[in-house]
Design a protein around this motif. Structure first.
Motif, short mmCIF file in Angstrom:
data_model
loop_
_atom_site.label_atom_id
_atom_site.label_comp_id
_atom_site.label_asym_id
_atom_site.label_seq_id
_atom_site.Cartn_x
_atom_site.Cartn_y
_atom_site.Cartn_z
N ILE A 69 35.20 31.39 33.31
CA ILE A 69 33.92 31.61 32.46
C ILE A 69 33.74 30.41 31.54
O ILE A 69 34.55 30.14 30.90
N CYS A 70 32.46 30.87 31.62
CA CYS A 70 31.84 29.77 30.55
C CYS A 70 31.36 30.29 29.43
O CYS A 70 30.47 31.01 29.31
N LEU A 71 31.01 29.52 28.30
CA LEU A 71 30.37 29.38 27.34
C LEU A 71 29.33 28.45 27.40
O LEU A 71 29.49 27.39 27.12
N SER A 72 27.74 29.18 26.60
CA SER A 72 26.20 28.57 26.43
C SER A 72 25.36 29.09 25.31
O SER A 72 25.88 29.66 24.76
N VAL A 73 25.22 27.84 25.15
CA VAL A 73 23.94 28.13 24.11
C VAL A 73 21.97 27.23 23.86
O VAL A 73 22.74 26.67 25.15
N THR A 74 21.09 28.16 23.69
CA THR A 74 20.69 27.40 24.19
C THR A 74 19.51 26.73 23.31
O THR A 74 20.59 26.63 22.21
N ASN A 75 18.96 25.27 24.07
CA ASN A 75 18.71 24.57 23.14
C ASN A 75 17.24 25.32 22.23
O ASN A 75 17.53 24.79 20.84
N LYS A 76 16.96 26.21 22.61
CA LYS A 76 15.28 26.94 21.95
C LYS A 76 16.03 27.85 20.19
O LYS A 76 17.17 28.60 20.72
N LYS A 77 15.50 26.97 19.17
CA LYS A 77 15.66 27.79 17.86
C LYS A 77 14.65 28.77 17.96
O LYS A 77 13.84 29.27 18.89
N PRO A 78 15.61 30.53 17.13
CA PRO A 78 17.20 30.24 16.52
C PRO A 78 18.19 30.28 18.18
O PRO A 78 17.77 31.35 19.23
N ALA A 79 18.79 29.53 17.92
CA ALA A 79 20.08 29.37 19.31
C ALA A 79 20.32 30.69 19.58
O ALA A 79 20.65 31.64 18.68
N GLN A 80 20.97 31.25 20.89
CA GLN A 80 21.23 32.26 21.08
C GLN A 80 22.81 31.50 22.34
O GLN A 80 22.56 31.19 22.88
N ALA A 81 23.87 32.15 21.77
CA ALA A 81 24.92 32.12 22.94
C ALA A 81 25.37 32.66 23.72
O ALA A 81 25.15 34.20 23.36
N SER A 82 25.76 33.01 24.24
CA SER A 82 26.61 33.83 25.58
C SER A 82 27.56 33.35 26.62
O SER A 82 27.56 31.88 26.46
N ILE A 83 27.98 34.08 27.80
CA ILE A 83 29.19 33.85 28.02
C ILE A 83 28.91 34.57 29.58
O ILE A 83 28.62 35.58 29.83
N THR A 84 28.90 33.01 30.22
CA THR A 84 28.33 34.21 31.98
C THR A 84 29.73 33.33 32.50
O THR A 84 30.51 32.95 32.34
N LYS A 85 29.42 34.24 33.55
CA LYS A 85 30.60 34.28 34.68
C LYS A 85 30.23 33.27 36.06
O LYS A 85 28.72 33.63 36.57
N VAL A 86 30.67 31.96 36.59
CA VAL A 86 30.19 31.74 37.57
C VAL A 86 31.28 31.12 38.15
O VAL A 86 32.71 30.83 38.34
N LYS A 87 30.31 31.54 39.41
CA LYS A 87 31.22 31.22 41.36
C LYS A 87 30.86 29.82 41.84
O LYS A 87 30.04 29.75 41.65
N GLN A 88 32.44 29.83 42.30
CA GLN A 88 32.34 28.31 43.34
C GLN A 88 32.29 29.23 44.86
O GLN A 88 33.87 29.05 45.19
#
Length: 210
Positions: free
Chosen positions: A48-67
């Motif tokens: 479960i990953c938490l990320s944010v865009t570098n472009k303004k206005p920044a937008q944060a999101s939660i992503t499910k990543v699998k390997q």
């Protein structure tokens, strides 16, 4: 390169995003997922990953990543905007526990982190990110340990202590200044009285001399 650094480089960096935190998880209650839904690739690791865009206005999101087993690459699965997160449940506020729940507008998942400390670190980053990037509709954090929510509280407490100390020092200086002011006034009064006495004595001496 560890798994989280690899996820950031492979999944988020190409989309001009940066990963703020991640936690490796397993479901507490297994869902029946058809074999074809996994692409026939069998076992996998979930993050479960938490990320944010570098472009303004920044937008944060939660992503499910699998390997998937036998693969060195990662696959982006479900993604939610941070605004869609409604509740974060730490399960037990009285002990270190790897279990937690995430409630979104359209989904509910029950997870177990690889370790309790990894969950704690992810929760701290998640709480801070919600405070920073969400102006309203912030998710509810329930059954969480105080150390998870305490980062800002500690800072505020320290700031309050410094402010209190400054106020006390200022008050002490003001009181000292008032005392010094009163002493100076008294000294000036005594000086004037002594001068008046000296002048009166001089006049009396001249009068008797005459």
């Amino acid at each position: 390169m560890n798994a989280k650094s690899a996820i950031n480089k492979e999944i988020f960096a190409p989309h001009d995003e940066r990963m703020l935190g991640a936690v490796q998880v397993k479901r507490r209650t297994k869902k029946k997922i058809p074999f074809l839904a996994t692409g026939g690739q069998g076992e996998y690791l979930t993050y479960i990953c938490l990320s944010v865009t570098n472009k303004k206005p920044a937008q944060a999101s939660i992503t499910k990543v699998k390997q998937f087993e036998g693969s060195t690459s990662f696959v982006r699965r479900t993604q939610w905007m941070l605004e869609q997160l409604r509740q974060v449940n730490g399960i037990d506020p009285n002990r270190d526990s790897p279990e937690f729940d995430l409630l979104f507008e359209n989904a509910f998942d029950q997870w177990v982190a690889s370790t309790a400390s990894e969950k704690c670190t992810f929760f701290q980053v998640l709480h801070h990110t919600c405070q920073r990037y969400l102006t309203d509709k912030k998710p509810e954090f329930i059954n969480c340990q105080s150390k998870i929510m305490g980062g800002n509280s500690i800072l505020h407490s320290a700031a309050d202590s410094v402010t209190s100390a400054v106020q006390k020092a200022s008050q002490a200086l003001n009181e000292r200044g008032e005392r010094l002011g009163r002493t100076e006034e008294k000294t000036e009064e005594l000086k004037n009285s002594a001068q008046q006495f000296a002048e009166t004595a001089h006049k009396l001496a001249m009068k008797h001399k005459c």
